[in-house]
Design an enzyme around this catalytic site. Structure first.
Site, PDB file in Angstrom:
ATOM      1  N   HIS A 205      17.749 -14.657 -25.979  1.00  0.00           N
ATOM      2  CA  HIS A 205      17.120 -14.560 -24.659  1.00  0.00           C
ATOM      3  C   HIS A 205      15.897 -13.643 -24.699  1.00  0.00           C
ATOM      4  CE1 HIS A 205      17.271 -14.242 -20.139  1.00  0.00           C
ATOM      5  NE2 HIS A 205      16.634 -13.110 -20.433  1.00  0.00           N
ATOM      6  N   GLU A 206      16.059 -12.448 -25.248  1.00  0.00           N
ATOM      7  CA  GLU A 206      14.954 -11.501 -25.287  1.00  0.00           C
ATOM      8  C   GLU A 206      13.813 -11.992 -26.179  1.00  0.00           C
ATOM      9  OE1 GLU A 206      14.745  -9.323 -23.178  1.00  0.00           O
ATOM     10  OE2 GLU A 206      16.815  -9.044 -22.539  1.00  0.00           O
ATOM     11  N   HIS A 209      11.458 -14.129 -24.284  1.00  0.00           N
ATOM     12  CA  HIS A 209      10.350 -13.440 -23.621  1.00  0.00           C
ATOM     13  C   HIS A 209       9.266 -13.100 -24.631  1.00  0.00           C
ATOM     14  CE1 HIS A 209      12.658 -13.300 -20.001  1.00  0.00           C
ATOM     15  NE2 HIS A 209      13.572 -12.473 -20.480  1.00  0.00           N
TER      16      HIS A 209
END
Length: 291
Positions: A205-206, A209
């Site tokens: 997920h990170e 970004h």
């Protein structure tokens, strides 16, 4: 909402149960702790489209997937696993998860180095925009815009207490290269003890970004949302794995299985084609990764 410099995921509730080898954590939910003005969103997107780097014609016939060098920085309060000193085997498993989750995007991740630092202050208190994280990153960050630096910490106290992770966006690199990277909870790695979030999807997920993606619920039911046309609009972040959840009329059910939502690790299964198109364009434009 997201922040152009950092984006944080907060565990909205956690109960610590102390044991060996980890400090076990039971998580009931998480949400984003940063915001950004609509004006800043528009400015970021205007810059992206004005400076967009198209795919190289040579890439169409290239066989090898671009390789992202990953530098793991293990921050611990002591030499124990419970104190954050995760073993090389967990890091290797995390790289495997990244490669599996980003395979459809044509990205390969390779561990390029691991550092280990015993610093209880960093382990406990590092958080977005803090002086501690600035010092930590200034001392440890390695490589250029195309290098993914991952820092594992404990998020135990202060403003950072309860964090699950946060990251920077590709467009932020030029203004603050040393800040670039991802900071995650050490026990979210595969085999960790953060219940429901211990299959390695926090870094997936990170890293999302870091490659230029926003949350699927960005902007709620109106506006341009996450800047991706094939992720259905979503009024708010998901929790658990709420099959059939539909918070916005029209556009389909919420993308609870998307890596950029807040579902449990076991519920997350992939990116959309539109997200892959966006991330590859962001990587070409801001990280000089030809993909």
């Amino acid at each position: 909402m997201f922040n152009p410099a950092t984006l944080a995921l907060f565990l909205s509730a956690a109960t610590a149960v102390f044991g060996s080898p980890f400090t076990n954590v039971t998580v009931t939910g998480r949400n984003c702790g940063t915001t950004i003005t609509e004006e800043k969103i528009r400015a970021n997107e205007a810059h992206f489209h004005a400076n967009l780097v198209p795919p190289s014609p040579a890439k169409a016939v290239a066989a090898a997937a671009p390789t992202v060098s990953v530098y793991f920085h293990v921050i611990s309060k002591d030499s124990t696993l419970a104190g954050g000193n995760v073993p090389d085997s967990m890091i290797a498993d995390q790289i495997d998860v990244l490669n599996e989750d980003y395979a459809d995007a044509g990205l390969t991740f390779k561990l390029a180095g691991t550092t280990r630092t015993v610093n209880a202050n960093w382990f406990n208190k590092v958080g977005p925009d803090s002086s501690l994280q600035t010092t930590m990153k200034n001392q440890l960050r390695t490589g250029g815009a195309a290098a993914l630096n991952v820092y594992t910490v404990g998020f135990k106290s202060g403003d950072a207490a309860g964090l699950l992770g946060y990251a920077t966006f590709p467009s932020d690199y030029s203004s603050d290269p040393k800040d670039d990277g991802v900071v995650i909870l050490f026990s979210s790695l595969p085999g960790g003890s953060t219940t429901r979030f211990n299959e390695g999807k926090t870094l997936t997920h990170e890293a999302g970004h870091w490659v230029g993606l926003y949350h699927t619920f960005q902007g709620g039911c109106s506006g341009s949302g996450d800047q991706v046309s094939d992720t259905p609009p979503e009024a708010s972040s998901a929790s658990g794995c709420p099959t059939g959840r539909d918070t916005c009329s029209g556009g389909g059910v919420d993308p609870i299985h998307n890596y950029m939502d807040y579902s449990d690790d076991s519920c997350m299964t992939g990116f959309t084609a539109g997200q892959i198109t966006r991330m590859t364009a962001q990587l070409r434009t801001y990280r000089s990764i030809n993909i």
